[in-house]
Motif scaffolding. Structure first.
Motif, PDB file in Angstrom:
ATOM      1  N   SER A 114     -55.490 -26.113 -12.215  1.00  0.00           N
ATOM      2  CA  SER A 114     -55.489 -25.115 -13.290  1.00  0.00           C
ATOM      3  C   SER A 114     -56.721 -24.220 -13.230  1.00  0.00           C
ATOM      4  O   SER A 114     -56.726 -23.124 -13.792  1.00  0.00           O
ATOM      5  CB  SER A 114     -55.421 -25.814 -14.654  1.00  0.00           C
ATOM      6  OG  SER A 114     -56.645 -26.467 -14.960  1.00  0.00           O
ATOM      7  N   ALA A 120     -48.790 -20.127 -11.818  1.00  0.00           N
ATOM      8  CA  ALA A 120     -47.846 -21.093 -12.385  1.00  0.00           C
ATOM      9  C   ALA A 120     -47.897 -22.341 -11.525  1.00  0.00           C
ATOM     10  O   ALA A 120     -48.540 -22.363 -10.461  1.00  0.00           O
ATOM     11  CB  ALA A 120     -46.427 -20.511 -12.401  1.00  0.00           C
ATOM     12  N   LYS A 138     -48.018 -29.533 -18.689  1.00  0.00           N
ATOM     13  CA  LYS A 138     -47.938 -28.557 -19.783  1.00  0.00           C
ATOM     14  C   LYS A 138     -49.248 -28.445 -20.563  1.00  0.00           C
ATOM     15  O   LYS A 138     -49.456 -27.470 -21.271  1.00  0.00           O
ATOM     16  CB  LYS A 138     -46.780 -28.881 -20.731  1.00  0.00           C
ATOM     17  CG  LYS A 138     -46.918 -30.168 -21.488  1.00  0.00           C
ATOM     18  CD  LYS A 138     -45.699 -30.407 -22.386  1.00  0.00           C
ATOM     19  CE  LYS A 138     -45.732 -29.549 -23.628  1.00  0.00           C
ATOM     20  NZ  LYS A 138     -44.676 -29.922 -24.605  1.00  0.00           N
ATOM     21  N   GLU A 139     -50.139 -29.408 -20.414  1.00  0.00           N
ATOM     22  CA  GLU A 139     -51.460 -29.312 -21.036  1.00  0.00           C
ATOM     23  C   GLU A 139     -52.307 -28.230 -20.367  1.00  0.00           C
ATOM     24  O   GLU A 139     -53.189 -27.646 -20.993  1.00  0.00           O
ATOM     25  CB  GLU A 139     -52.204 -30.646 -20.942  1.00  0.00           C
ATOM     26  CG  GLU A 139     -51.709 -31.730 -21.874  1.00  0.00           C
ATOM     27  CD  GLU A 139     -52.569 -32.978 -21.771  1.00  0.00           C
ATOM     28  OE1 GLU A 139     -53.779 -32.842 -21.460  1.00  0.00           O
ATOM     29  OE2 GLU A 139     -52.038 -34.074 -21.974  1.00  0.00           O
ATOM     30  N   TYR A 140     -52.035 -27.984 -19.078  1.00  0.00           N
ATOM     31  CA  TYR A 140     -52.911 -27.117 -18.301  1.00  0.00           C
ATOM     32  C   TYR A 140     -52.261 -25.811 -17.861  1.00  0.00           C
ATOM     33  O   TYR A 140     -52.969 -24.884 -17.459  1.00  0.00           O
ATOM     34  CB  TYR A 140     -53.412 -27.873 -17.063  1.00  0.00           C
ATOM     35  CG  TYR A 140     -54.370 -28.986 -17.394  1.00  0.00           C
ATOM     36  CD1 TYR A 140     -55.733 -28.738 -17.501  1.00  0.00           C
ATOM     37  CD2 TYR A 140     -53.926 -30.287 -17.606  1.00  0.00           C
ATOM     38  CE1 TYR A 140     -56.630 -29.753 -17.800  1.00  0.00           C
ATOM     39  CE2 TYR A 140     -54.804 -31.313 -17.907  1.00  0.00           C
ATOM     40  CZ  TYR A 140     -56.156 -31.040 -18.008  1.00  0.00           C
ATOM     41  OH  TYR A 140     -57.035 -32.044 -18.311  1.00  0.00           O
ATOM     42  N   PHE A 141     -50.938 -25.739 -17.892  1.00  0.00           N
ATOM     43  CA  PHE A 141     -50.249 -24.543 -17.422  1.00  0.00           C
ATOM     44  C   PHE A 141     -49.275 -24.049 -18.475  1.00  0.00           C
ATOM     45  O   PHE A 141     -48.539 -24.841 -19.075  1.00  0.00           O
ATOM     46  CB  PHE A 141     -49.487 -24.826 -16.119  1.00  0.00           C
ATOM     47  CG  PHE A 141     -50.370 -24.972 -14.916  1.00  0.00           C
ATOM     48  CD1 PHE A 141     -50.666 -23.882 -14.113  1.00  0.00           C
ATOM     49  CD2 PHE A 141     -50.925 -26.206 -14.590  1.00  0.00           C
ATOM     50  CE1 PHE A 141     -51.482 -24.012 -13.010  1.00  0.00           C
ATOM     51  CE2 PHE A 141     -51.748 -26.353 -13.488  1.00  0.00           C
ATOM     52  CZ  PHE A 141     -52.033 -25.250 -12.688  1.00  0.00           C
ATOM     53  N   SER A 142     -49.231 -22.736 -18.676  1.00  0.00           N
ATOM     54  CA  SER A 142     -48.302 -22.153 -19.643  1.00  0.00           C
ATOM     55  C   SER A 142     -46.981 -21.765 -18.994  1.00  0.00           C
ATOM     56  O   SER A 142     -46.020 -21.431 -19.691  1.00  0.00           O
ATOM     57  CB  SER A 142     -48.931 -20.927 -20.307  1.00  0.00           C
ATOM     58  OG  SER A 142     -49.288 -19.959 -19.330  1.00  0.00           O
ATOM     59  N   LYS A 143     -46.930 -21.803 -17.644  1.00  0.00           N
ATOM     60  CA  LYS A 143     -45.711 -21.488 -16.913  1.00  0.00           C
ATOM     61  C   LYS A 143     -45.429 -22.619 -15.927  1.00  0.00           C
ATOM     62  O   LYS A 143     -46.262 -22.932 -15.071  1.00  0.00           O
ATOM     63  CB  LYS A 143     -45.855 -20.164 -16.155  1.00  0.00           C
ATOM     64  CG  LYS A 143     -44.664 -19.811 -15.267  1.00  0.00           C
ATOM     65  CD  LYS A 143     -43.435 -19.448 -16.088  1.00  0.00           C
ATOM     66  CE  LYS A 143     -42.295 -18.991 -15.202  1.00  0.00           C
ATOM     67  NZ  LYS A 143     -41.108 -18.576 -15.989  1.00  0.00           N
ATOM     68  N   GLY A 165     -42.396 -26.092 -25.752  1.00  0.00           N
ATOM     69  CA  GLY A 165     -43.686 -25.504 -26.118  1.00  0.00           C
ATOM     70  C   GLY A 165     -44.320 -24.679 -25.020  1.00  0.00           C
ATOM     71  O   GLY A 165     -45.304 -23.971 -25.266  1.00  0.00           O
ATOM     72  N   VAL A 166     -43.791 -24.766 -23.788  1.00  0.00           N
ATOM     73  CA  VAL A 166     -44.283 -23.914 -22.707  1.00  0.00           C
ATOM     74  C   VAL A 166     -43.106 -23.170 -22.093  1.00  0.00           C
ATOM     75  O   VAL A 166     -41.949 -23.565 -22.246  1.00  0.00           O
ATOM     76  CB  VAL A 166     -45.016 -24.723 -21.607  1.00  0.00           C
ATOM     77  CG1 VAL A 166     -46.254 -25.382 -22.152  1.00  0.00           C
ATOM     78  CG2 VAL A 166     -44.082 -25.754 -20.970  1.00  0.00           C
ATOM     79  N   SER A 167     -43.402 -22.098 -21.395  1.00  0.00           N
ATOM     80  CA  SER A 167     -42.372 -21.355 -20.679  1.00  0.00           C
ATOM     81  C   SER A 167     -42.011 -22.125 -19.415  1.00  0.00           C
ATOM     82  O   SER A 167     -42.878 -22.427 -18.588  1.00  0.00           O
ATOM     83  CB  SER A 167     -42.890 -19.961 -20.315  1.00  0.00           C
ATOM     84  OG  SER A 167     -41.969 -19.283 -19.484  1.00  0.00           O
ATOM     85  N   THR A 196     -32.568 -23.542 -20.845  1.00  0.00           N
ATOM     86  CA  THR A 196     -33.604 -22.527 -20.687  1.00  0.00           C
ATOM     87  C   THR A 196     -32.963 -21.205 -20.293  1.00  0.00           C
ATOM     88  O   THR A 196     -31.844 -21.188 -19.754  1.00  0.00           O
ATOM     89  CB  THR A 196     -34.645 -22.946 -19.618  1.00  0.00           C
ATOM     90  OG1 THR A 196     -35.669 -21.959 -19.529  1.00  0.00           O
ATOM     91  CG2 THR A 196     -34.005 -23.127 -18.254  1.00  0.00           C
TER      92      THR A 196
END
Length: 324
Positions: A114, A120, A138-143, A165-167, A196
């Protein structure tokens, strides 16, 4: 309408040579790729599992594949990229307008990845059901992009709940290498759309025989993402060469993706009249080959514990405990 995303999967086609990787970045960008993807693999994370040393064949039927540890360790060791090289890769991608992406195969590297600069992170098929790994990703990446091959439907559905909660995007793929056209089951993308808005296909078809048929079929069916292994070398010069497309084919695929979907369908109808045979089934059982591959690849890599726990120095991606 936005054109579909094309991921050029460099895998280990760089043969551990950063100069070759840098060339791949430039060529992939000039050929129309959206993402350039490498794999974060270190040989020291390879798990020794005795059952795969000799494999098992009973009455002519394979029950367990043979993949000796030391041979695989030595092969992977020569293909590693350091974190410094990953940083250079990300910087180089960004400088030419290519989005840097990596597949992480061991939980311990997620925080460090990250910080390197990846746009991503990708989760491989055999870790779609590694729910603890997904939580940490998902704690470290939004994609997050997740392949779903070799995974049961109930596992996919639980993975989706974890990723809330994330994309995230889900990619259909078939874990038969190479994948015959009659085993593509591209209708699986329709199933994945229940979870999705961003769905795609990771293509492992045999390039010398089937070219871009499967990837183009996926795009004709509305795939938002297509991932294909990519090389600038001859097929025989890299282990993944047989399922890797060359720069000209990548350019052709990117140009096809940029056309309206109606035009893609018309092209397929005219050039490959039987292309809809690739649609297959929306829901289906995994084949024996996929189950054998799942047995080997799920658990192929593990993370080093920060401290020894009950004489078990490594921890699997799915274990519901922290690395410490």
């Amino acid at each position: 309408m936005t054109s579909p995303v094309i991921i050029a999967e460099f895998c280990q086609n760089h043969n551990g040579n950063f100069d070759l990787l840098a060339k791949m970045v430039d060529v992939a960008k000039n050929s129309g790729a959206t993402y350039g993807k490498i794999q974060t693999i270190f040989a020291d994370n390879l798990s020794f599992r005795p059952q795969f040393e000799q494999g098992l064949v009973t009455n002519g039927q394979t029950k367990c594949i043979k993949r000796p540890y030391q041979m695989e360790y030595d092969r992977l060791k020569g293909l590693e990229l350091s974190f410094e090289e990953m940083q250079r890769f990300c910087d180089l991608c960004q400088s030419v307008g290519l989005k840097p992406l990596t597949t992480c195969f061991a939980r311990e590297y997620i925080p460090q990845l990250s910080e390197v600069g990846f746009a991503a992170i990708k989760v491989a098929s055999y870790d779609c059901a590694s729910f603890q790994m997904l939580r940490e990703v998902k704690e470290y990446f939004s994609k997050v992009i997740v392949s779903t091959g070799g995974t049961f439907d109930n596992e996919i559905e639980y993975a989706v709940s974890v990723l809330g909660g994330v994309s995230f995007a889900l990619l259909h793929c078939v874990t038969i290498y190479p994948t015959p056209l009659d085993q593509m089951h591209l209708a699986r993308m329709e199933y994945l759309r229940n979870f999705t808005t961003e769905v795609g296909f990771s293509d492992h078809s045999l390039v010398s025989k089937d070219g871009l048929i499967a990837s183009k079929a996926a795009l004709a069916l509305g795939a938002d993402i297509v991932e294909r292994h990519f090389t600038v070398l001859e097929e025989e010069d890299t282990k993944d060469g047989s399922v890797s497309i060359n720069p000209g084919q990548l350019k052709e695929l990117a140009e096809f993706a940029s056309t309206p979907i109606e035009q893609r369908v018309k092209f397929m109808d005219q050039m490959f009249p039987e292309w809809k045979l690739l649609i297959g089934k929306k829901q289906r059982p995994l084949t024996d080959i996929e189950l054998l591959n799942r047995d080997y690849y799920r658990g192929r890599f593990a993370s080093k514990r920060l401290r020894l726990v009950k004489d078990k120095p490594m921890i699997d991606n799915w274990e519901e405990v922290p690395l410490g």
